[in-house]
Design a protein around this motif. Structure first.
Motif, PDB file in Angstrom:
ATOM      1  N   ILE A 286       0.519  -1.463  -0.222  1.00  0.00           N
ATOM      2  CA  ILE A 286       0.085  -0.147   0.243  1.00  0.00           C
ATOM      3  C   ILE A 286       0.845   1.478  -0.115  1.00  0.00           C
ATOM      4  O   ILE A 286       0.449   1.986  -1.009  1.00  0.00           O
ATOM      5  CB  ILE A 286      -0.733  -0.157   1.001  1.00  0.00           C
ATOM      6  CG1 ILE A 286      -1.850  -0.901   0.659  1.00  0.00           C
ATOM      7  CG2 ILE A 286      -1.659   1.117   1.555  1.00  0.00           C
ATOM      8  CD1 ILE A 286      -2.672  -1.752   2.537  1.00  0.00           C
ATOM      9  N   GLU A 287       2.321   0.988   0.644  1.00  0.00           N
ATOM     10  CA  GLU A 287       2.973   2.428   1.205  1.00  0.00           C
ATOM     11  C   GLU A 287       3.467   2.952   0.081  1.00  0.00           C
ATOM     12  O   GLU A 287       3.990   4.118  -0.455  1.00  0.00           O
ATOM     13  CB  GLU A 287       3.132   2.642   2.408  1.00  0.00           C
ATOM     14  CG  GLU A 287       4.340   1.074   2.366  1.00  0.00           C
ATOM     15  CD  GLU A 287       4.378   0.448   2.922  1.00  0.00           C
ATOM     16  OE1 GLU A 287       2.663   0.090   3.202  1.00  0.00           O
ATOM     17  OE2 GLU A 287       4.817  -0.311   2.989  1.00  0.00           O
ATOM     18  N   GLY A 428      -6.440  -4.040   1.358  1.00  0.00           N
ATOM     19  CA  GLY A 428      -5.584  -4.654   0.499  1.00  0.00           C
ATOM     20  C   GLY A 428      -6.356  -5.865   1.511  1.00  0.00           C
ATOM     21  O   GLY A 428      -8.093  -5.255   1.582  1.00  0.00           O
ATOM     22  N   CYS A 432      -8.686  -8.577   8.307  1.00  0.00           N
ATOM     23  CA  CYS A 432      -8.946 -10.110   7.622  1.00  0.00           C
ATOM     24  C   CYS A 432      -7.541 -10.718   8.861  1.00  0.00           C
ATOM     25  O   CYS A 432      -7.279  -9.851   9.664  1.00  0.00           O
ATOM     26  CB  CYS A 432      -7.992 -10.749   6.256  1.00  0.00           C
ATOM     27  SG  CYS A 432      -9.754  -9.985   5.178  1.00  0.00           S
ATOM     28  N   PHE A 460      -4.398  -4.880  -2.568  1.00  0.00           N
ATOM     29  CA  PHE A 460      -2.705  -6.158  -2.705  1.00  0.00           C
ATOM     30  C   PHE A 460      -3.150  -7.313  -1.777  1.00  0.00           C
ATOM     31  O   PHE A 460      -3.354  -7.119  -0.845  1.00  0.00           O
ATOM     32  CB  PHE A 460      -2.037  -4.921  -2.764  1.00  0.00           C
ATOM     33  CG  PHE A 460      -1.707  -3.485  -3.071  1.00  0.00           C
ATOM     34  CD1 PHE A 460      -1.877  -2.504  -2.665  1.00  0.00           C
ATOM     35  CD2 PHE A 460      -0.797  -3.287  -4.493  1.00  0.00           C
ATOM     36  CE1 PHE A 460      -1.519  -1.286  -3.572  1.00  0.00           C
ATOM     37  CE2 PHE A 460      -0.909  -2.834  -5.250  1.00  0.00           C
ATOM     38  CZ  PHE A 460      -1.055  -1.448  -4.736  1.00  0.00           C
TER      39      PHE A 460
HETATM   40  C1  LIG Z   1      -1.712  -4.851   1.568  1.00  0.00           C
HETATM   41  N1  LIG Z   1      -0.584  -5.330   2.711  1.00  0.00           N
HETATM   42  C2  LIG Z   1      -1.129  -5.865   3.565  1.00  0.00           C
HETATM   43  O1  LIG Z   1      -1.409  -7.010   3.511  1.00  0.00           O
HETATM   44  C3  LIG Z   1       0.275  -6.131   4.296  1.00  0.00           C
HETATM   45  C4  LIG Z   1       0.768  -5.293   4.830  1.00  0.00           C
HETATM   46  N2  LIG Z   1       2.333  -5.200   5.358  1.00  0.00           N
HETATM   47  C5  LIG Z   1       1.247  -6.268   6.190  1.00  0.00           C
HETATM   48  N3  LIG Z   1       0.352  -7.332   5.889  1.00  0.00           N
HETATM   49  C6  LIG Z   1      -0.877  -7.978   5.665  1.00  0.00           C
HETATM   50  C7  LIG Z   1      -0.566  -8.051   7.465  1.00  0.00           C
HETATM   51  O2  LIG Z   1      -1.269  -7.137   7.915  1.00  0.00           O
HETATM   52  C8  LIG Z   1      -1.348  -9.489   8.088  1.00  0.00           C
HETATM   53  N4  LIG Z   1      -2.203 -10.355   7.050  1.00  0.00           N
HETATM   54  C9  LIG Z   1      -2.167 -11.126   6.817  1.00  0.00           C
HETATM   55  C10 LIG Z   1      -2.798 -12.334   5.238  1.00  0.00           C
HETATM   56  O3  LIG Z   1      -4.476 -11.809   5.792  1.00  0.00           O
HETATM   57  C11 LIG Z   1      -4.862 -10.557   6.102  1.00  0.00           C
HETATM   58  C12 LIG Z   1      -4.059  -9.843   6.578  1.00  0.00           C
HETATM   59  N5  LIG Z   1       1.137  -4.010   4.036  1.00  0.00           N
HETATM   60  C13 LIG Z   1       2.199  -3.830   3.563  1.00  0.00           C
HETATM   61  C14 LIG Z   1       0.185  -3.693   2.570  1.00  0.00           C
HETATM   62  O4  LIG Z   1       0.526  -3.146   1.341  1.00  0.00           O
END
Ligand SMILES: Cn1c(=O)c2c(ncn2C[C@@H](O)CN2CCOCC2)n(C)c1=O
Length: 499
Positions: A286-287, A428, A432, A460
């Motif tokens: 995302i960032e 994203g 979840c 994402f």
């Molecule tokens: C889209 N996304 C993420 O899902 C993400 C992320 N950094 C950690 N996560 C996911 C975790 O926070 C936990 N996820 C594990 C899988 O199931 C959903 C939550 N970042 C930086 C991100 O962009």
């Protein structure tokens, strides 16, 4: 649509075709105080210089609508005089004399912090802090810190009354308010949090005045033995090294958006909104891939979640790589079901890899994001707290789905801006993982809220290729059948009546 081939990592609209700030932004007017804006610096910027605090001279306030500042003259503590007479003294005097001692080790630091937090003498432990300075850093790095960085942090903290010259209003539930702070003010507030100087913020009792606020003093960051704490300390120390080396000249705004009149929310069953563009990818973050878009913080209702404690997933990581976000914990009351927090301007100071137990600080980050006319980095983050489902089937109940739709609507809704100037949402698997949400349902809910607010979506799936394909297929169906959001809501209700 793309062939159902394995090696596709993304589907749908290319990222390059999604709207981002500043390219899509409308031009900003002159920053000036107004009913819902509280600006703690002079909004007339002079080139390259640090925004000046407003007002010139410190104004003290000690009440239940403002942050109780450590430097307030009302911040008192009881002492027993030799004569046995009870008297009160200024805690800020005690804090200054304690922090102005020569501090050359983490033991000195612990003693100094406990000197004005005596009631926690036996309860706070500084194991993680000691481990960091004795085991993680080598002797040279450690003495560099105590010789050069720590004195700068002390000065930054003790300059608080000259940097934040008026107390900060609390962003309480059900109010709509934006607070503007300079990065210098944020740094001084964070230095005070590091030294645990904020009064009345350590009580655990439910009835305590700030029970509905996240904790802000860093004492919990200093305790325990987990490796995560070491990575967190690397992020925090690097931030302070940066801002002490060169005071940042930007600003950050914190907006509490509270849509509590029911008639502002859409009647989801009646909605005729059609689904917009979607870029869905199993790689990307995302960032990074979402720069200039409205970036989701998968938030806890207590913003920042476990950033100062054990937590280390998406929200905590974002608060660690952009430590200025931590200041929101000082004044943001727990989010209600119809509220969100939007932070514009936070700078990224740290690079990282992994998450949870694999989270690692990987070095300094030079943020190149352009600033807007009000000196804020063009990075907009919305903290949206999803429901936590203890049993998965709860999330299919109509009122639970409606709560999540309304929460996402609250976060995505920019009703005062024309569609052409509204960037895409970068999101994203919101709600979840630990929150217990079903990614496919959460993806549909977010697509519906985005459709209702006329925003495109970059989604994402964080390495989940099957999920990526499924969301793409669902979106192709929704668009090709030209179904409305109302049709979807209706179908969801029918489907879940099977539960
Ligand atoms: C889209 N996304 C993420 O899902 C993400 C992320 N950094 C950690 N996560 C996911 C975790 O926070 C936990 N996820 C594990 C899988 O199931 C959903 C939550 N970042 C930086 C991100 O962009």
């Amino acid at each position: 649509t793309q062939p159902m081939s394995e090696n596709n990592v993304w589907f749908g609209t290319p990222l390059s075709q999604l709207k981002r700030a500043p390219q899509c932004s409308s031009c900003l007017g002159q920053l000036q105080p107004e009913r819902h804006f509280k600006i703690l610096f002079k909004p007339k910027f002079t080139d390259g210089s640090i925004p000046k605090p407003f007002p010139d001279n410190y104004q003290d306030r000690w009440d239940s609508n403002h942050v109780r500042m450590p430097c307030s003259s009302e911040n008192l503590y009881p002492v027993e005089a030799e004569s046995g007479k009870k008297e009160v003294k200024s805690r800020w005097e005690l804090i200054q004399s304690s922090l102005l001692h020569v501090l050359s080790s983490s033991v000195d630091l612990e003693e100094s912090i406990l000197h004005y937090n005596t009631r926690y003498n036996k309860r706070w432990n500084f194991e993680a802090l000691h481990h960091y300075f004795t085991e993680v850093l080598d002797r040279e790095e450690s003495s560099y810190f105590f010789a050069s960085v720590l004195p700068g942090m002390v000065q930054l903290a003790l300059e608080l009354p000259n940097i934040c010259t008026q107390p900060i209003p609390l962003l309480k539930q059900n109010i709509n308010q934006t607070i503007f702070l300079s990065q210098q003010q944020l740094a001084s507030l964070l230095a005070n949090a590091f030294f645990c100087t904020f009064p009345r913020r350590n009580a655990q009792q439910k009835k305590s005045e700030y029970a509905a606020y996240p904790d802000i003093n860093f004492n919990r960051l200093f305790d325990g033995r987990s490796a995560r704490k070491q990575e967190k300390l690397k992020c925090i120390i690097n931030y302070f090294r940066r801002v002490i080396t060169k005071t940042p000249c930007g600003t950050v705004s914190f907006t509490r958006r509270s849509i509590h009149s029911a008639d502002t929310y859409p009647n989801w069953e009646q909605s005729q909104a059609k689904f917009g563009k979607l870029h869905v990818s199993s790689v990307g973050k995302i960032e990074t891939e979402g720069t200039g878009m409205l970036q989701l913080d998968f938030a806890n209702s207590s913003v920042g979640g476990g950033v100062l404690g054990q937590g280390c997933v998406q929200e905590e990581i974002r608060f660690l790589i952009c430590p200025e976000l931590i200041v929101s914990r000082l004044f943001t009351e727990v989010l209600g079901k119809h509220e969100c927090l939007i932070i514009k301007g936070a700078e990224q100071y740290n690079s990282y890899s992994g998450y949870a137990n694999s989270f690692r600080w990987t070095g300094n980050h030079a943020d190149k994001t352009p600033r807007d006319k009000w000196r804020r980095r063009e990075t907009e983050i919305v903290a949206l707290d999803a429901l936590h489902f203890r049993q998965a089937e709860q999330q299919y109940q109509p009122e639970k789905m409606k709560r999540e739709l309304n929460k996402a609507f609250c976060g995505f809704n920019e009703n005062d801006k024309p569609e052409a100037h509204v960037p895409a949402v970068a999101t994203g698997n919101w709600g979840c993982g630990a929150f217990g949400g079903n990614p496919r349902l959460k993806a549909l809910i977010q697509l519906m809220a985005a459709a209702e607010t006329k925003r495109d979506v970059a989604y994402f799936t964080f390495h989940d290729k099957t999920l990526c394909q499924d969301i793409h297929n669902m979106h192709v169906f929704l668009q090709s059948q030209e179904v409305s959001v109302g049709w979807c809501k209706h179908a969801m209700k029918q489907a879940t009546s099977l539960y």
